[in-house]
Scaffold this motif. Structure first.
Motif, mmCIF file in Angstrom:
data_model
loop_
_atom_site.group_PDB
_atom_site.id
_atom_site.type_symbol
_atom_site.label_atom_id
_atom_site.label_comp_id
_atom_site.label_asym_id
_atom_site.label_seq_id
_atom_site.Cartn_x
_atom_site.Cartn_y
_atom_site.Cartn_z
ATOM 1 N N PHE A 233 0.845 -1.202 0.000
ATOM 2 C CA PHE A 233 0.000 0.000 0.000
ATOM 3 C C PHE A 233 0.877 1.247 0.000
ATOM 4 C CE2 PHE A 233 -4.182 -1.698 1.515
ATOM 5 C CZ PHE A 233 -4.963 -0.938 0.676
ATOM 6 N N ILE B 126 2.508 1.803 -3.249
ATOM 7 C CA ILE B 126 1.593 2.305 -4.275
ATOM 8 C C ILE B 126 1.340 3.802 -4.089
ATOM 9 C CG2 ILE B 126 -0.787 2.198 -5.122
ATOM 10 C CD1 ILE B 126 -0.756 -0.781 -4.548
ATOM 11 N N TYR C 179 4.294 5.677 -5.327
ATOM 12 C CA TYR C 179 4.329 5.645 -6.784
ATOM 13 C C TYR C 179 3.318 6.642 -7.348
ATOM 14 C CZ TYR C 179 4.206 3.552 -11.473
ATOM 15 O OH TYR C 179 4.271 3.337 -12.817
ATOM 16 N N TYR C 180 2.144 6.660 -6.737
ATOM 17 C CA TYR C 180 1.098 7.571 -7.200
ATOM 18 C C TYR C 180 1.567 9.019 -7.128
ATOM 19 C CZ TYR C 180 -3.411 9.912 -7.448
ATOM 20 O OH TYR C 180 -4.445 10.726 -7.799
ATOM 21 N N MET D 131 4.243 9.650 -9.714
ATOM 22 C CA MET D 131 3.835 9.538 -11.112
ATOM 23 C C MET D 131 3.388 10.882 -11.667
ATOM 24 S SD MET D 131 1.521 6.397 -12.361
ATOM 25 C CE MET D 131 0.086 7.379 -12.699
ATOM 26 N N HIS E 50 4.274 7.532 -15.844
ATOM 27 C CA HIS E 50 4.180 6.081 -15.635
ATOM 28 C C HIS E 50 5.480 5.423 -16.070
ATOM 29 C CE1 HIS E 50 1.712 2.491 -15.061
ATOM 30 N NE2 HIS E 50 2.312 1.977 -16.107
ATOM 31 N N THR F 193 9.062 2.600 -14.778
ATOM 32 C CA THR F 193 9.902 2.060 -13.717
ATOM 33 C C THR F 193 10.643 3.163 -12.965
ATOM 34 O OG1 THR F 193 10.323 0.394 -15.379
ATOM 35 C CG2 THR F 193 11.418 0.117 -13.289
ATOM 36 N N GLU G 69 -8.423 9.026 -10.217
ATOM 37 C CA GLU G 69 -8.621 7.589 -10.261
ATOM 38 C C GLU G 69 -9.306 7.224 -11.556
ATOM 39 O OE1 GLU G 69 -10.200 5.772 -6.623
ATOM 40 O OE2 GLU G 69 -9.867 7.740 -5.753
ATOM 41 N N LEU H 96 -10.497 3.690 -3.667
ATOM 42 C CA LEU H 96 -9.730 3.565 -2.418
ATOM 43 C C LEU H 96 -10.567 2.935 -1.305
ATOM 44 C CD1 LEU H 96 -7.084 3.958 -0.933
ATOM 45 C CD2 LEU H 96 -7.813 6.256 -0.352
ATOM 46 N N ALA I 120 -11.097 -0.689 -2.099
ATOM 47 C CA ALA I 120 -9.882 -1.472 -1.882
ATOM 48 C C ALA I 120 -9.681 -1.749 -0.405
ATOM 49 C CB ALA I 120 -8.674 -0.744 -2.445
ATOM 50 N N LEU J 116 -5.754 -4.718 -3.053
ATOM 51 C CA LEU J 116 -4.581 -3.875 -3.244
ATOM 52 C C LEU J 116 -4.296 -3.648 -4.712
ATOM 53 C CD1 LEU J 116 -2.738 -2.944 -1.076
ATOM 54 C CD2 LEU J 116 -1.209 -4.767 -1.635
ATOM 55 N N LEU K 98 -6.614 -1.302 -6.354
ATOM 56 C CA LEU K 98 -6.257 0.082 -6.057
ATOM 57 C C LEU K 98 -5.110 0.541 -6.952
ATOM 58 C CD1 LEU K 98 -6.612 2.552 -4.214
ATOM 59 C CD2 LEU K 98 -4.768 1.635 -2.842
ATOM 60 N N ALA K 99 -4.100 -0.323 -7.080
ATOM 61 C CA ALA K 99 -2.948 0.041 -7.903
ATOM 62 C C ALA K 99 -3.391 0.296 -9.334
ATOM 63 C CB ALA K 99 -1.903 -1.070 -7.868
ATOM 64 N N ALA L 267 -5.401 3.687 -9.328
ATOM 65 C CA ALA L 267 -4.677 4.914 -9.005
ATOM 66 C C ALA L 267 -3.514 5.146 -9.963
ATOM 67 C CB ALA L 267 -4.162 4.856 -7.570
ATOM 68 N N THR L 268 -2.792 4.083 -10.292
ATOM 69 C CA THR L 268 -1.555 4.287 -11.046
ATOM 70 C C THR L 268 -1.488 3.411 -12.291
ATOM 71 O OG1 THR L 268 -0.424 2.605 -9.734
ATOM 72 C CG2 THR L 268 -0.281 4.845 -8.948
ATOM 73 N N MET L 269 -2.613 2.899 -12.748
ATOM 74 C CA MET L 269 -2.637 1.955 -13.879
ATOM 75 C C MET L 269 -1.684 0.791 -13.635
ATOM 76 S SD MET L 269 -3.120 4.285 -17.233
ATOM 77 C CE MET L 269 -1.757 5.414 -17.070
ATOM 78 N N GLY L 270 -1.675 0.305 -12.424
ATOM 79 C CA GLY L 270 -0.799 -0.820 -12.084
ATOM 80 C C GLY L 270 0.602 -0.331 -11.775
ATOM 81 N N MET L 271 1.417 -1.254 -11.293
ATOM 82 C CA MET L 271 2.812 -0.923 -11.022
ATOM 83 C C MET L 271 3.601 -1.080 -12.320
ATOM 84 S SD MET L 271 2.705 -0.376 -7.765
ATOM 85 C CE MET L 271 4.108 -0.709 -6.743
ATOM 86 N N PRO L 272 4.857 -0.610 -12.355
ATOM 87 C CA PRO L 272 5.686 -0.863 -13.538
ATOM 88 C C PRO L 272 5.754 -2.368 -13.819
ATOM 89 C CG PRO L 272 6.790 0.638 -12.053
ATOM 90 C CD PRO L 272 5.554 0.192 -11.362
#
Lengths: 488, 210
Positions: free
Chosen positions: A172, A175, A178-179, A182, A187, A189, B115, B122, B125, B156, B159-160, B163-168
């Motif tokens: 959490f 994330i 990252y948010y 970003m 977006h 790595t 979002e 949120l 999630a 989780l 949410l990712a 909020a962030t279109m997933g992680m890298p």
């Protein structure tokens, strides 16, 4: 390159030790691999200390003085434990506590576990760091449940479930970070690279960053054994085979703290230092305090050591929470000293528990009569861990207390000293009884295994060496680390 | 697509009410499939190729592979299908509803001001995480604890995504690797617990204290 080599050495030691038939060959590979790993790790860290931060593969790999410190801790403890585990396992097999097939897989899991810990500290990406920290749990879960009897399975189950749940909260936090990154970096790595985040820290959304830190502290704090999230720790540490307990306590907890401290630096350079320091102070102090009754009234020697780990993680968190440069130096020095003293003490206790065939404190008496060499390590370990001079932990505990008083935090520092004094009394009482009491049962005196003693000499060197004087280069290294952790 | 996250929340309630292990695993698989669908939709909307890969991985790992591992474990163990409760179904459902209301009440809707799936991902999630945690505490069997953990993960992950279109992508792959290994390790431990205790009832794992 050297970082990749470091990871590969550790990984392939495990794979080779698994594939090669014959226990003796496995043992040899285990020791040779650990020796090479120790040399490589020390060379790498030395380069970092003398030439500065090290990058590789387009900045995906990142080793700064702080990571280098943990690498040194990992490789040294790993070397001692690899030596130690050979006679230890042999003895468990001959006593019928472990079957031969079980013991054949030990080195595989063990070295994979070490590899995952090394990867925690060399990746630049905070998301991958999360992945690596979760991987340490998974790689060590079966080692904790190695004995395969009821108690150890209970401990392993609790360990894997509680740490995985805890670490979910860490994700959490990642994330949220990252948010907020970003919006500035886009977006990709890069937006989770610690180096990038530090550059843009002041521009990150402060309320999100605070939220992220809380989640990170709870998540990785579970894994680091900070009270009140430490419930899995005494079970796992007491039920795992002793070599694994030594690594869990001396190294693994530090890897989790590493995650917290990385985020601490981030909040600090985003000018939210005071917020995260307060939290660390509270968690640290509670951890030290909670350990007191459990140590004083403890019946199981390995659980006692586990609570002592809770205490020392608390001390490190407290040191970081105090936040001044001196306190950070003290905390980092303490991290190293604790790893050495604790792994040595665990090994000595392992010998004793094997000899007396029990972990119950009241049933172990008169160690000095049957194990005159081990008892030396046992006593030095105990007194070092309670912060008695002239051992190295005294120096770091004193530094932290001094930093606390000079920062004007009288209440915190006095409580800290009070708790440490109580723990000294409790632990001191237990170990003197165990060492010098009358031998209550017939335990035959026999020649102590030289390899077991040699393994304990490695950490002993540092416990004593760094206690009498702190060489200038050590102070210099600690200063470098304090600058990195302080995040200025 | 906002309704999809509510569908995920709905499946969580079905999980809370479920009485058979293999049905629980199937519902979990459905929930993960919803998650994968959300992923594909996000990928389509944003046109980022990476997200297609992540969504496919979600489908393969979370909706197929892990449920398969869990079903295999149930079958191999030969344990009774019956879910064992610490809390009755009615109480559990009411509490879960309470978690949802609490999450919506406590969290202001716009902490994350950008979002994808409506402004309430949120709280949804957090509700999923709380319900997952509740399943872990309120159901006794080792396998139901694993299901609870995976519900938390799904929350989780949703949410990712929102909020962030997933992680890298690299991080996502790492997380999936952890998930698969985690399911295997927990499966192995479940086997061993079953061997030693003749049951996978985790309320028997209470011998270590102090």
């Amino acid at each position: 390159m050297i970082v990749i080599v470091l990871l590969l050495i550790s990984f392939f030691t495990g794979i080779l030790a698994w594939m090669v038939p014959g226990q003796e060959k496995k043992e040899k590979i285990n020791v040779i691999g650990s020796c090479i790993l120790a040399c490589t790790g020390i060379v790498l860290s030395w380069q970092v200390f003398s030439m500065g931060t090290f990058y590789a593969i387009d900045r995906a790999i990142y080793v700064d003085p702080f990571s280098a410190l943990i690498i040194i801790v990992i490789v040294i403890v790993n070397l001692a434990v690899s030596l130690y585990s050979i006679p230890y396992l042999k003895r468990e097999v001959s006593h019928g506590l472990v079957t031969r097939e079980q013991s054949e897989k030990f080195y595989l899991w063990y070295h994979v576990f070490v590899t995952t810990m090394l990867s925690v500290v060399v990746v630049n990406n905070l998301g991958l760091m999360w992945v690596a920290i979760e991987a340490t749990t998974l790689a060590s879960a079966l080692l904790v449940g190695f004995y395969d009897h009821k108690h150890s399975l209970e401990a392993a189950w609790k360990y894997v479930i509680l740490c995985t749940v805890g670490i979910t909260f860490g994700l959490f936090g990642t994330i949220f970070t990252y948010y907020s990154a970003m919006e500035i970096l886009g977006h990709g790595t890069d937006a989770l690279y610690w180096t990038k985040l530090m550059e843009i820290a002041p521009r990150l959304d402060p309320s999100l960053l605070k939220l992220a830190f809380v989640f990170i502290l709870v998540g990785y704090g579970t894994k680091a054994g900070l009270a009140p999230l430490h419930n899995w720790l005494p079970d796992a540490h007491s039920q795992a085979p002793t070599p694994i307990s030594a690594v869990l306590s001396g190294v693994l907890l530090n890897c989790a703290l590493y995650g917290i401290i990385r985020f601490y630096s981030l909040t600090n350079s985003a000018l939210l230092g005071e917020f995260s320091q307060q939290l660390l102070l509270v968690f640290g102090l509670v951890s030290i305090g909670i350990a007191v009754p459990f140590i004083v009234l403890q019946k199981d020697i390995k659980r006692l050591l586990a609570y002592s780990s809770v205490e020392h993680m608390g001390i490190i968190a407290l040191g970081v929470g105090l936040g001044s440069k001196l306190a950070l130096m003290g905390a980092m020095f303490h991290l190293f000293n604790h790893a050495m003293a604790k792994s040595m003490f665990f090994m000595a206790v392992g010998n004793i528990a094997q000899k007396f065939n029990t972990k119950n404190i009241t049933r172990i008496k008169g160690i000095v009569h049957v194990m005159p060499a081990t008892v030396v390590f046992f006593l030095i370990g105990a007194f070092a861990l309670t912060g008695l001079p002239p051992f190295s932990i005294f120096m770091s505990e004193f530094t932290i207390a001094w930093a606390g008083f000079t920062a004007g935090k009288y209440m915190v520092s006095s409580l800290y000293l009070l708790f440490i004094a109580l723990i000294f009394a409790g632990l001191g009482y237990h170990v003197t009884n165990m060492s010098f009491g009358r031998l209550s049962r017939r335990v035959a005196k026999e020649k102590e295994n030289t390899w077991l003693l040699a393994a304990m000499c490695i950490p002993l060197l540092f416990v004593i060496g760094l206690g009498f004087s702190t060489p200038a280069f050590v102070t210099d290294i600690l200063e470098q680390i304090a600058v990195v952790v302080g995040g200025e | 697509m906002a309704w999809m996250i509510y569908l995920m929340l709905g499946t969580a309630f079905v999980l809370v009410a479920a009485t058979s292990l293999s049905r629980m695993v199937r519902v979990l698989s459905l929930q993960s499939a919803c998650l994968a669908l959300l992923g594909f939709w996000t990928a389509y909307r944003s046109g980022i190729g990476e997200i297609y890969i992540a969504a496919s991985l979600t489908f393969v790992v979370k909706a197929l592979l892990i449920p398969w591992i869990l079903l295999y474990t149930v079958r191999r163990l030969g344990v009774k299908e019956q879910v064992e409760f610490n809390f009755g179904i009615k109480k559990s459902l009411l509490l879960s509803l309470g978690f949802v209301l609490l999450s919506f009440e406590v969290l202001p809707p716009n902490i994350l001001h950008k979002e994808i799936f409506s402004g309430s991902s949120l709280p949804v999630a957090i509700s999923l995480v709380l319900i997952g945690l509740f399943i872990m505490i309120a159901r006794k069997k080792a396998l139901t604890q694993i299901v609870g953990l995976l519900v938390m993960e799904n929350g989780l992950y949703m949410l990712a995504m929102s909020a962030t279109m997933g992680m890298p992508l690299l991080v996502e792959i790492g997380i999936f690797l952890d998930l698969v290994v985690g399911a295997l390790v927990m499966g192995i431990l479940t086997f061993r617990i079953n061997q030693s205790f003749d049951s996978i009832d985790t309320s028997r794992l209470r011998n270590l204290r102090g």
